[in-house]
Design a protein around this motif. Structure first.
Motif, PDB file in Angstrom:
ATOM      1  N   GLU A 169      43.447 -13.053 -22.146  1.00  0.00           N
ATOM      2  CA  GLU A 169      44.626 -12.260 -21.823  1.00  0.00           C
ATOM      3  C   GLU A 169      44.817 -11.185 -22.885  1.00  0.00           C
ATOM      4  O   GLU A 169      44.352 -11.302 -24.014  1.00  0.00           O
TER       5      GLU A 169
ATOM      6  N   GLU B 239      46.162 -10.440 -14.287  1.00  0.00           N
ATOM      7  CA  GLU B 239      45.812 -11.832 -14.018  1.00  0.00           C
ATOM      8  C   GLU B 239      45.294 -11.954 -12.595  1.00  0.00           C
ATOM      9  O   GLU B 239      45.833 -11.349 -11.666  1.00  0.00           O
ATOM     10  N   THR B 240      44.234 -12.731 -12.419  1.00  0.00           N
ATOM     11  CA  THR B 240      43.635 -12.930 -11.102  1.00  0.00           C
ATOM     12  C   THR B 240      43.584 -14.425 -10.795  1.00  0.00           C
ATOM     13  O   THR B 240      42.517 -15.046 -10.851  1.00  0.00           O
ATOM     14  N   PRO B 241      44.740 -15.029 -10.505  1.00  0.00           N
ATOM     15  CA  PRO B 241      44.773 -16.470 -10.260  1.00  0.00           C
ATOM     16  C   PRO B 241      44.009 -16.841  -8.994  1.00  0.00           C
ATOM     17  O   PRO B 241      44.168 -16.206  -7.953  1.00  0.00           O
TER      18      PRO B 241
ATOM     19  N   ASN C 248      38.145 -13.915 -19.438  1.00  0.00           N
ATOM     20  CA  ASN C 248      39.018 -15.096 -19.501  1.00  0.00           C
ATOM     21  C   ASN C 248      40.056 -14.962 -20.598  1.00  0.00           C
ATOM     22  O   ASN C 248      40.763 -15.926 -20.917  1.00  0.00           O
TER      23      ASN C 248
ATOM     24  N   THR D 105      37.035 -15.679 -12.966  1.00  0.00           N
ATOM     25  CA  THR D 105      37.635 -15.635 -14.298  1.00  0.00           C
ATOM     26  C   THR D 105      39.145 -15.513 -14.122  1.00  0.00           C
ATOM     27  O   THR D 105      39.645 -15.255 -13.024  1.00  0.00           O
ATOM     28  N   LYS D 106      39.874 -15.671 -15.231  1.00  0.00           N
ATOM     29  CA  LYS D 106      41.336 -15.683 -15.147  1.00  0.00           C
ATOM     30  C   LYS D 106      41.943 -14.284 -15.105  1.00  0.00           C
ATOM     31  O   LYS D 106      43.051 -14.103 -14.604  1.00  0.00           O
ATOM     32  N   PHE D 107      41.235 -13.296 -15.669  1.00  0.00           N
ATOM     33  CA  PHE D 107      41.796 -11.951 -15.769  1.00  0.00           C
ATOM     34  C   PHE D 107      40.728 -10.909 -15.447  1.00  0.00           C
ATOM     35  O   PHE D 107      39.535 -11.214 -15.371  1.00  0.00           O
TER      36      PHE D 107
ATOM     37  N   LYS E  24      35.441  -8.514 -15.689  1.00  0.00           N
ATOM     38  CA  LYS E  24      36.115  -9.804 -15.650  1.00  0.00           C
ATOM     39  C   LYS E  24      36.180 -10.398 -17.054  1.00  0.00           C
ATOM     40  O   LYS E  24      35.319 -10.138 -17.894  1.00  0.00           O
TER      41      LYS E  24
END
Length: 497
Positions: free
Chosen positions: A208, A264-266, A206, A239-241, A204
């Motif tokens: 990009e 990306e894992t929104p 954050n 986390t974001k990504f 994981k």
């Protein structure tokens, strides 16, 4: 003189360091020599083992084929011997009749000729020689049991040491992130039948883009994957990504990792705001528990500290002790603004001011009262969830009389459904939807339709019980589909449905 001594000391230090460096390298070389000996011996033993297994397989195959030839030979010999025995007996019978016929013809003038001739005629009619087949039952050709190992010989002659597998290529177009699951699909640049399995690594992040060398989260490893795809299920996207990479392995060696990708894992990630909670609630990140003595103990500690310092002590769970989330407002609740009296409430620490989000909560079924929903940050510290226009919730009452109701603006609607132990909450801020689901079956329990005039936060209430929140979740596909149908069929305005 002193300068020369200092220069010499520096040279000595440099030489000492270089000597140590060379000594270390010599140790490494000696270790590598030992490893070469050991590893070469191992691969030699493995090679001999592989060939021995091949010899054993060929011997077993040879024995099976020889057994088939022997069985076929025995079967043919048995049939031919039976047929030979039958023909021999028929021939003997036929020769006896022939001899009898010759003797009868020689004595043609005899008075018994007619009787003998008739007897011979009847015997010939019934003679085996005229009833047997003069065609062999089986052939003597055994060539169909021959084998041709020409192709196999070429294959064996083409045997080489196992090559290092090529790098897989992760297919971004086929990979998918949905329902808190990630499905990775990859392919090999060329067909390789020697691939034994794949190894997938993920972590994981954050950030990009390409993975960073130094990262807070370690790589997680999944081994023994037999197919060119894999699904990570039940993820919590805090986390974001996420970074992914995969490598192919044969029996001998692993190839290089594929070029890493970032997906990306929104998801909606929040924690409970300990600075807002009622003093009778013990809050830890995503859990809260009712504590009947919590408020009294904290008041005693505050008075003791105030007596020592001469000033008002900060609450134990003050905002300063909480890690702020990206959308947490500077003017968060805390201290004197925490909930009090019979408003046993705690809020989430992240504002919702747009988009659609989903989270779940599991409560202790023995709780005397429990509530879940959303509220404005301006909810009064004496206000109970659902009893003002600043909050919306589902409320379960297990005290005296059991009831399960939807509450807003001091109005309530009794819900005639089975109360699940785990609730899902869906909030679409822009369209003004707040829906509650059975988190396990995705059955819709109730929907509020409104127009939010301020950002909202997740809100919870518990009395004589406890609950645990699950955040970092994506909106489930089943919920998305149902909400889309509700959006198409609904009309504007605030309502309890």
């Amino acid at each position: 003189m002193e300068d020369q001594k200092e220069d010499l000391r520096k040279i000595r230090t440099t030489l000492a360091m270089k000597n140590e460096e060379i000594q270390n390298f010599v140790y490494v070389l000696k270790q590598m020599l030992q490893n070469v000996e050991g590893n070469s011996k191992k691969v030699q033993e493995d090679l001999e083992g592989e060939f021995q297994m091949l010899y054993s397989l060929l011997d077993e195959l040879k024995e099976g084929m020889l057994m088939k030839i022997k069985q076929d030979r025995a079967s043919r010999i048995y049939e031919l011997q039976n047929q030979l025995s039958t023909c021999t007996k028929a021939l003997e019978s036929s020769e006896e009749l022939l001899e009898m016929a010759n003797q009868t013809l020689e004595g043609a003038e005899n008075d018994t000729f007619s009787k003998a001739a008739k007897q011979i005629k009847d015997s010939v009619t019934m003679a085996p020689a005229f009833r047997i087949s003069l065609k062999a039952k089986v052939t003597d050709n055994m060539s169909h049991l021959m084998v041709d190992f020409t192709q196999e010989r070429r294959m064996i002659q083409a045997l080489k040491f196992l090559p290092v597998p090529s790098q897989p290529e992760i297919d971004m177009t086929e990979s998918l992130v949905a329902d808190n699951c990630v499905t990775l699909v990859w392919k090999m640049p060329e067909e390789d039948s020697k691939i034994d399995h794949y190894v997938l690594e993920y972590r994981k992040t954050n950030f990009e883009g390409l993975p960073r060398v130094k990262e807070e989260h370690p790589w997680m490893v999944i081994e023994g994957i037999k197919q060119t795809e894999y699904t990570l299920s039940g993820q919590r996207f805090d986390t974001k990504f996420m970074n992914f990479r995969v490598k192919a392995c044969n029996k001998a060696v692993a190839g290089e990792f594929s070029e890493p990708i970032t997906l990306e894992t929104p998801a909606f990630m929040f924690r409970l705001d300990a600075g807002s909670c009622h003093q009778n609630l013990k809050v830890e990140d995503l859990s809260a528990e009712w504590d009947a003595l919590g408020g009294k103990v904290q008041d005693i500690k505050a008075r003791e500290k105030e007596g020592k310092t001469g000033r008002t002590a900060s609450p134990v769970n003050s905002p300063a002790r909480c890690t702020p989330s990206p959308k947490r407002t500077p003017a968060g609740r805390g201290g004197r603004d925490r909930f009090t009296a019979e408003s046993y409430t705690v809020l989430g620490d992240t504002l919702i001011d747009g988009g659609d989000y989903y989270w779940e909560v599991r409560y202790d079924p023995d709780s005397k009262a429990f509530g879940v929903g959303v509220a404005y940050r301006t909810l009064g510290k004496f206000d109970q969830l659902g009893k003002t226009s600043a909050s919306w919730c589902l409320h379960l009452n297990n005290w005296l009389q059991v009831s399960f109701t939807a509450k807003h603006g001091n109005k309530s609607k009794v819900l005639d459904v089975v109360v699940p132990d785990r609730l899902g909450v869906y909030c679409n801020y822009d369209e003004g939807y707040l829906s509650f689901y059975n988190a396990r079956t995705k059955q819709l329990l109730h929907t509020f339709r409104t127009r939010f005039t301020q950002p909202v936060v997740p809100a919870f209430m518990v009395w004589c019980g406890s609950f645990h929140v699950y955040s970092g979740l994506q909106v489930p596909s089943a919920v998305k589909c149902l909400q889309k149908r509700l959006s198409t069929a609904s009309s504007s305005g605030t309502s309890l449905t």
